[in-house]
Design a protein around this motif. Structure first.
Motif, PDB file in Angstrom:
ATOM      1  N   ASN A  46       0.837  -1.214   0.000  1.00 35.26           N
ATOM      2  CA  ASN A  46       0.000   0.000   0.000  1.00 35.26           C
ATOM      3  C   ASN A  46       0.867   1.257   0.000  1.00 35.26           C
ATOM      4  O   ASN A  46       0.563   2.238  -0.675  1.00 35.26           O
ATOM      5  CB  ASN A  46      -0.926   0.028   1.219  1.00 35.26           C
ATOM      6  CG  ASN A  46      -1.924  -1.112   1.204  1.00 35.26           C
ATOM      7  OD1 ASN A  46      -2.299  -1.604   0.127  1.00 35.26           O
ATOM      8  ND2 ASN A  46      -2.358  -1.548   2.379  1.00 35.26           N
ATOM      9  N   LYS A  69       2.401   1.762  -3.426  1.00 29.84           N
ATOM     10  CA  LYS A  69       1.392   2.251  -4.370  1.00 29.84           C
ATOM     11  C   LYS A  69       1.109   3.732  -4.125  1.00 29.84           C
ATOM     12  O   LYS A  69       1.101   4.540  -5.058  1.00 29.84           O
ATOM     13  CB  LYS A  69       0.116   1.426  -4.205  1.00 29.84           C
ATOM     14  CG  LYS A  69      -1.030   1.832  -5.107  1.00 29.84           C
ATOM     15  CD  LYS A  69      -2.100   0.731  -5.138  1.00 29.84           C
ATOM     16  CE  LYS A  69      -3.252   1.066  -6.071  1.00 29.84           C
ATOM     17  NZ  LYS A  69      -4.195   2.044  -5.506  1.00 29.84           N
ATOM     18  N   ARG A  70       0.914   4.090  -2.856  1.00 30.43           N
ATOM     19  CA  ARG A  70       0.590   5.485  -2.525  1.00 30.43           C
ATOM     20  C   ARG A  70       1.704   6.420  -2.996  1.00 30.43           C
ATOM     21  O   ARG A  70       1.453   7.508  -3.495  1.00 30.43           O
ATOM     22  CB  ARG A  70       0.367   5.633  -1.021  1.00 30.43           C
ATOM     23  CG  ARG A  70      -0.530   6.795  -0.638  1.00 30.43           C
ATOM     24  CD  ARG A  70      -1.998   6.594  -1.023  1.00 30.43           C
ATOM     25  NE  ARG A  70      -2.637   5.648  -0.153  1.00 30.43           N
ATOM     26  CZ  ARG A  70      -2.986   4.405  -0.509  1.00 30.43           C
ATOM     27  NH1 ARG A  70      -2.776   3.981  -1.737  1.00 30.43           N
ATOM     28  NH2 ARG A  70      -3.547   3.591   0.342  1.00 30.43           N
ATOM     29  N   ARG A  93       3.467   6.148  -5.546  1.00 26.43           N
ATOM     30  CA  ARG A  93       3.406   6.341  -7.000  1.00 26.43           C
ATOM     31  C   ARG A  93       2.261   7.249  -7.420  1.00 26.43           C
ATOM     32  O   ARG A  93       2.187   7.663  -8.565  1.00 26.43           O
ATOM     33  CB  ARG A  93       3.248   4.974  -7.703  1.00 26.43           C
ATOM     34  CG  ARG A  93       4.504   4.113  -7.650  1.00 26.43           C
ATOM     35  CD  ARG A  93       4.384   2.916  -8.589  1.00 26.43           C
ATOM     36  NE  ARG A  93       3.336   1.990  -8.185  1.00 26.43           N
ATOM     37  CZ  ARG A  93       3.519   0.942  -7.382  1.00 26.43           C
ATOM     38  NH1 ARG A  93       4.739   0.686  -6.897  1.00 26.43           N
ATOM     39  NH2 ARG A  93       2.533   0.147  -7.056  1.00 26.43           N
ATOM     40  N   GLU A  94       1.345   7.549  -6.479  1.00 28.78           N
ATOM     41  CA  GLU A  94       0.149   8.270  -6.903  1.00 28.78           C
ATOM     42  C   GLU A  94      -0.174   9.529  -6.115  1.00 28.78           C
ATOM     43  O   GLU A  94      -1.137  10.221  -6.420  1.00 28.78           O
ATOM     44  CB  GLU A  94      -1.057   7.314  -6.899  1.00 28.78           C
ATOM     45  CG  GLU A  94      -1.314   6.688  -5.541  1.00 28.78           C
ATOM     46  CD  GLU A  94      -2.379   5.592  -5.549  1.00 28.78           C
ATOM     47  OE1 GLU A  94      -2.661   5.018  -6.624  1.00 28.78           O
ATOM     48  OE2 GLU A  94      -2.920   5.308  -4.471  1.00 28.78           O
TER      49      GLU A  94
END
Ligand SMILES: *Cc1c(COP(=O)(O)O)cnc(C)c1O
Length: 372
Positions: free
Chosen positions: A339, A342-343, A345-346
């Protein structure tokens, strides 16, 4: 609602060179050292594992909630080992962590909680201010933080006996030398003179360049894996402490300003290009920066730079600014906190600090709303 009138900050006179040094001092006073582990969340900055590793202990990396920015209590419960001796809970961007669930896990394992309040002095969770849940909390006052004085940190200890131990050790901490203090001062004033939201990108480039040349006090030194760096024996310079006390008198208006700007973003940014952050029920958030989730982070940052719109990328990695192989320097195994990865990257973040006027917020908002 937070009653800002009641925000008086009783720092306890424990002012350290940086926030990470305050964390180190707290961990040492808890008796933490080699062979121990300290649970910390991924999606953080190098400062936190540095503070842990300066004691000789190892970070135990915990993932963040699937939809948030803070520690996932379930992952914490899963990963704790008999060697884990403390939990550092970060209130990322000023959004309070899910203290109820984390406290339950901590209590079950009889572990102390230390709150990382570097992003907020004033957010509340269930009516209680962050920093009052754990045995101790630490704060940072460097460039990017809600109250910026240059470089600095503080510890607030909620347990009398522990406070006495930290205070005893503090006697042996010394002030940084004249040259180092002068450099921090020059940097602080240069930044204040140069910075405005429309000059964010060139000023950022300038300070990164100066930092790489060793001409500016940078946030991230090379990871120190052998022995204690000199920084971990230092207090905050008196002149910086003085600035801090002066600025704290304006805390109420700093908080109100941040609330006004983030409310503006919340209300006016309406575009499919970004998603607003989830905020826990029963929390009142004073945002250090306002995070948004985007599916094409790289492109958005490039366009923001082209348009000279202030937008930051942190945290871009699970342990900012480390990536790839260098994550192993802080014992982070790639893939271990999906998580957080992922965070990174965004997420992009918008400024909420005192120099952001409503017209700046409007310009940022228009930029986002007009993205194709
Ligand atoms: C800034 C920061 C720290 C500490 O930073 P120092 O540079 O050591 O003062 C710790 N944790 C978080 C989440 C931070 O943003």
């Amino acid at each position: 609602m937070v009653d800002n009138e009641t925000i008086t900050f009783n720092f306890q006179g424990l002012f350290f060179y940086r926030g990470r040094v305050a964390l180190y001092a707290i961990l040492k006073a808890l008796g933490i050292g080699p062979a121990d582990e300290v649970a910390i969340q991924a999606f953080t900055c190098l400062a936190v594992p540095e503070g842990v590793m300066a004691t000789g202990a190892r970070p135990l990396w915990i993932d963040i909630e699937p939809n948030g920015f803070n520690m996932d209590a379930k992952d914490l419960d899963r990963k704790l080992t008999p060697n884990t001796k403390a939990i550092v809970v970060q209130h990322t961007y000023g959004i309070p962590a899910a203290m109820d669930e984390i406290e339950k896990v901590a209590r079950a394992h009889n572990l102390p909680i230390i709150e990382d309040c570097c992003h907020t002095l004033a957010s509340t969770y269930r009516g209680r201010r962050v920093g009052t849940f754990g045995v101790a909390a630490f704060y940072s006052f460097e460039w990017g933080k809600p109250v910026a004085v240059g470089i600095g940190g503080a510890a607030v200890i909620n347990d009398d006996e522990l406070r006495q131990r930290v205070a005893n050790a503090y006697q042996h901490y010394t002030f940084p030398g004249f040259k180092r203090t002068l450099r921090i001062q020059l940097q602080y004033h240069a930044f204040r003179l140069l910075y405005r939201p429309s000059l964010y990108w060139p000023v950022r480039t300038l300070f990164h360049t100066l930092g790489n040349l060793g001409l500016a006090e940078s946030n991230y030194n090379p990871v120190n894996t052998n022995g204690i760096a000199e920084d971990f024996r230092l207090r905050m310079a008196p002149v910086l402490q003085k600035r801090l006390h002066k600025k704290l008198q304006r805390l109420k208006s700093l908080n109100q300003h941040s609330q006004k700007i983030s409310a503006y973003y919340q209300e006016h940014i309406q575009t499919g290009a970004v998603v607003h952050p989830p905020v826990p029920a029963d929390a009142h958030v004073i945002f250090a920066r306002y995070p948004l989730i985007t599916h094409d982070k790289r492109k958005l940052l490039l366009e923001a730079q082209k348009a000279n719109v202030e937008m930051a990328d942190w945290y871009a990695t699970p342990v900012h600014p480390l990536s790839g192989e260098s994550l192993s320097l802080v014992h982070y195994a790639q893939g271990s906190c999906p998580n957080a990865e992922k965070r990174g990257r965004e997420v992009i973040t918008l400024p909420t600090h005192f120099n952001v006027r409503e017209k700046d917020a409007e310009r940022i908002t228009n930029f986002l709303n007009n993205l194709r």
